[in-house]
Design a protein around this motif. Structure first.
Motif, PDB file in Angstrom:
ATOM      1  N   ILE A  24      -3.113   0.065   2.477  1.00 52.38           N
ATOM      2  CA  ILE A  24      -2.599   0.359   0.993  1.00 52.38           C
ATOM      3  C   ILE A  24      -1.165   0.173   0.712  1.00 52.38           C
ATOM      4  CG2 ILE A  24      -2.135   2.862   2.003  1.00 52.38           C
ATOM      5  CD1 ILE A  24      -3.128   3.647  -0.804  1.00 52.38           C
ATOM      6  N   THR A  25      -0.832  -0.329  -0.343  1.00 54.50           N
ATOM      7  CA  THR A  25       0.414  -0.684  -0.772  1.00 54.50           C
ATOM      8  C   THR A  25       0.717   0.166  -2.181  1.00 54.50           C
ATOM      9  OG1 THR A  25       0.122  -2.761   0.124  1.00 54.50           O
ATOM     10  CG2 THR A  25       1.820  -2.500  -1.516  1.00 54.50           C
ATOM     11  N   ASN A  26       1.868   0.784  -2.075  1.00 51.83           N
ATOM     12  CA  ASN A  26       2.455   1.290  -3.400  1.00 51.83           C
ATOM     13  C   ASN A  26       2.810   0.415  -4.473  1.00 51.83           C
ATOM     14  OD1 ASN A  26       3.032   3.453  -5.073  1.00 51.83           O
ATOM     15  ND2 ASN A  26       4.883   4.118  -3.761  1.00 51.83           N
ATOM     16  N   ILE A  27       2.136   0.618  -5.625  1.00 55.88           N
ATOM     17  CA  ILE A  27       2.641  -0.077  -6.825  1.00 55.88           C
ATOM     18  C   ILE A  27       3.625   0.743  -7.768  1.00 55.88           C
ATOM     19  CG2 ILE A  27       1.860  -1.199  -8.988  1.00 55.88           C
ATOM     20  CD1 ILE A  27      -0.820  -2.029  -7.596  1.00 55.88           C
ATOM     21  N   THR A  28       3.159   2.110  -8.252  1.00 53.20           N
ATOM     22  CA  THR A  28       3.968   2.895  -8.768  1.00 53.20           C
ATOM     23  C   THR A  28       3.751   4.230  -8.187  1.00 53.20           C
ATOM     24  OG1 THR A  28       2.425   3.440 -10.538  1.00 53.20           O
ATOM     25  CG2 THR A  28       4.081   1.535 -10.934  1.00 53.20           C
ATOM     26  N   ASP A  29       4.407   5.387  -8.884  1.00 53.03           N
ATOM     27  CA  ASP A  29       4.110   6.661  -8.242  1.00 53.03           C
ATOM     28  C   ASP A  29       2.759   7.116  -8.295  1.00 53.03           C
ATOM     29  OD1 ASP A  29       6.958   7.183  -8.154  1.00 53.03           O
ATOM     30  OD2 ASP A  29       6.909   8.081  -9.732  1.00 53.03           O
ATOM     31  N   TRP A  30       1.822   6.803  -8.929  1.00 52.48           N
ATOM     32  CA  TRP A  30       0.386   7.156  -8.911  1.00 52.48           C
ATOM     33  C   TRP A  30      -0.477   5.879  -8.791  1.00 52.48           C
ATOM     34  CZ3 TRP A  30      -0.898  12.039  -8.290  1.00 52.48           C
ATOM     35  CH2 TRP A  30      -0.015  12.877  -8.427  1.00 52.48           C
ATOM     36  N   SER A  31      -0.113   4.660  -8.707  1.00 52.05           N
ATOM     37  CA  SER A  31      -0.873   3.416  -8.715  1.00 52.05           C
ATOM     38  C   SER A  31      -0.620   2.627  -7.329  1.00 52.05           C
ATOM     39  CB  SER A  31      -0.747   2.518  -9.818  1.00 52.05           C
ATOM     40  OG  SER A  31      -0.592   2.956 -10.757  1.00 52.05           O
ATOM     41  N   TYR A  32      -1.843   2.190  -6.656  1.00 54.21           N
ATOM     42  CA  TYR A  32      -1.681   1.565  -5.639  1.00 54.21           C
ATOM     43  C   TYR A  32      -2.775   0.537  -5.353  1.00 54.21           C
ATOM     44  CZ  TYR A  32       0.237   6.057  -3.999  1.00 54.21           C
ATOM     45  OH  TYR A  32       1.162   7.132  -3.823  1.00 54.21           O
ATOM     46  N   GLN A  33      -2.388  -0.406  -4.457  1.00 56.12           N
ATOM     47  CA  GLN A  33      -3.370  -1.423  -4.019  1.00 56.12           C
ATOM     48  C   GLN A  33      -4.125  -1.397  -2.687  1.00 56.12           C
ATOM     49  OE1 GLN A  33      -1.591  -5.309  -4.209  1.00 56.12           O
ATOM     50  NE2 GLN A  33      -3.552  -6.470  -4.497  1.00 56.12           N
ATOM     51  N   VAL A  34      -5.247  -1.401  -2.630  1.00 55.77           N
ATOM     52  CA  VAL A  34      -5.779  -1.259  -1.411  1.00 55.77           C
ATOM     53  C   VAL A  34      -6.356  -2.409  -0.958  1.00 55.77           C
ATOM     54  CG1 VAL A  34      -7.575   0.000  -0.161  1.00 55.77           C
ATOM     55  CG2 VAL A  34      -6.334   1.249  -1.875  1.00 55.77           C
ATOM     56  N   LYS A  35      -6.434  -2.929   0.027  1.00 56.40           N
ATOM     57  CA  LYS A  35      -6.740  -4.207   0.709  1.00 56.40           C
ATOM     58  C   LYS A  35      -7.724  -3.878   1.931  1.00 56.40           C
ATOM     59  CE  LYS A  35      -5.941  -9.044   1.917  1.00 56.40           C
ATOM     60  NZ  LYS A  35      -5.340  -9.805   1.198  1.00 56.40           N
ATOM     61  N   GLY A  36      -9.044  -4.098   1.712  1.00 53.87           N
ATOM     62  CA  GLY A  36      -9.908  -3.699   2.644  1.00 53.87           C
ATOM     63  C   GLY A  36     -10.052  -4.727   3.851  1.00 53.87           C
ATOM     64  N   ILE A  37     -10.739  -4.356   4.946  1.00 57.53           N
ATOM     65  CA  ILE A  37     -11.012  -5.058   6.060  1.00 57.53           C
ATOM     66  C   ILE A  37     -11.531  -6.395   5.936  1.00 57.53           C
ATOM     67  CG2 ILE A  37     -10.570  -2.953   7.489  1.00 57.53           C
ATOM     68  CD1 ILE A  37     -13.670  -3.172   8.121  1.00 57.53           C
ATOM     69  N   PHE A  38     -12.266  -6.586   4.897  1.00 62.89           N
ATOM     70  CA  PHE A  38     -13.274  -7.777   4.607  1.00 62.89           C
ATOM     71  C   PHE A  38     -12.424  -8.483   3.761  1.00 62.89           C
ATOM     72  CE2 PHE A  38     -16.574  -4.772   5.737  1.00 62.89           C
ATOM     73  CZ  PHE A  38     -16.926  -5.327   6.954  1.00 62.89           C
ATOM     74  N   GLY A  39     -11.177  -8.243   3.153  1.00 59.87           N
ATOM     75  CA  GLY A  39     -10.369  -9.077   2.355  1.00 59.87           C
ATOM     76  C   GLY A  39     -10.168  -8.717   0.875  1.00 59.87           C
ATOM     77  N   HIS A  40     -11.094  -7.759   0.425  1.00 55.20           N
ATOM     78  CA  HIS A  40     -11.179  -7.465  -0.974  1.00 55.20           C
ATOM     79  C   HIS A  40     -10.014  -6.485  -1.271  1.00 55.20           C
ATOM     80  CE1 HIS A  40     -13.250  -4.117   0.875  1.00 55.20           C
ATOM     81  NE2 HIS A  40     -12.680  -3.421   0.014  1.00 55.20           N
ATOM     82  N   SER A  41      -9.547  -6.708  -2.673  1.00 52.28           N
ATOM     83  CA  SER A  41      -8.379  -5.904  -3.258  1.00 52.28           C
ATOM     84  C   SER A  41      -8.591  -5.363  -4.194  1.00 52.28           C
ATOM     85  CB  SER A  41      -7.113  -6.766  -3.246  1.00 52.28           C
ATOM     86  OG  SER A  41      -6.002  -6.208  -3.537  1.00 52.28           O
ATOM     87  N   TYR A  42      -8.355  -4.021  -4.188  1.00 47.98           N
ATOM     88  CA  TYR A  42      -8.679  -3.128  -5.505  1.00 47.98           C
ATOM     89  C   TYR A  42      -7.286  -2.493  -5.736  1.00 47.98           C
ATOM     90  CZ  TYR A  42     -13.334  -3.908  -4.445  1.00 47.98           C
ATOM     91  OH  TYR A  42     -14.508  -4.389  -4.339  1.00 47.98           O
ATOM     92  N   THR A  43      -7.248  -2.017  -7.160  1.00 52.98           N
ATOM     93  CA  THR A  43      -5.944  -1.275  -7.713  1.00 52.98           C
ATOM     94  C   THR A  43      -6.580  -0.108  -8.101  1.00 52.98           C
ATOM     95  OG1 THR A  43      -5.144  -3.402  -8.525  1.00 52.98           O
ATOM     96  CG2 THR A  43      -4.228  -1.367  -9.428  1.00 52.98           C
ATOM     97  N   VAL A  44      -5.773   1.005  -7.855  1.00 52.56           N
ATOM     98  CA  VAL A  44      -6.098   2.446  -7.997  1.00 52.56           C
ATOM     99  C   VAL A  44      -5.163   3.072  -8.763  1.00 52.56           C
ATOM    100  CG1 VAL A  44      -6.842   4.606  -7.194  1.00 52.56           C
ATOM    101  CG2 VAL A  44      -7.568   2.538  -5.835  1.00 52.56           C
TER     102      VAL A  44
END
Length: 151
Positions: A24-44
């Motif tokens: 998990i990588t922090n983008i802002t206070d409430w937004s994050y980017q999650v990179k899964g073990i299979f390489g997919h990347s999602y923004t929350v």
């Protein structure tokens, strides 16, 4: 009894297991980017309850990516679940008084309806012996000798 229904608790546990080793990588206070073990990347975005995988918005149940973001902020997973899945919402739905159906004859019938002559529709049974052939199901082959079916 928990804050969410037992079925939703099982779904949440499954979502947690599916994203266990994600980064998990922090983008802002409430937004994050999650990179899964299979390489997919999602923004929350936790403040608007949105994830780019669309599970969070469609089901109103937090996906594993959203729960990873909630863990990094210290937010409870239950706070991300939609109100329709909370146990208290179900209790509030049935907390009012539910009256039983009134017995026949106790309710007044308006004169316009009482004067109607309602009869069943006129139908006629077709003549002859009723059809006694069944429709073969998928995978059955109709043979010509004695109309037997081979499965």
């Amino acid at each position: 009894m928990g804050a969410v229904t037992s079925e939703i608790a099982v779904v949440i546990d499954t979502h947690i297991r599916l994203t266990k080793c994600s980064k998990i990588t922090n983008i802002t206070d409430w937004s994050y980017q999650v990179k899964g073990i299979f390489g997919h990347s999602y923004t929350v975005a936790l403040d608007t309850k949105v994830c780019s995988c669309q599970v969070f918005q469609k089901l109103k149940i937090p996906c594993g990516d959203a729960m990873l973001g909630a863990d990094s902020v210290g937010l409870s997973h239950v706070q991300l679940v939609g109100d329709c899945y909370r146990t208290q919402s179900w209790k509030d739905t049935y907390s009012g008084v539910i009256y039983p159906e009134a017995p026949f004859g106790e309710l007044p019938i308006p004169p316009a309806i009482a004067s109607l002559n309602l009869q069943p529709p006129n139908t006629r049974r077709p003549s002859g012996r009723p059809k006694d052939q069944r429709i073969p199901s998928t995978g059955e082959i109709k043979t010509l000798d004695c109309l037997t079916y081979v499965i």
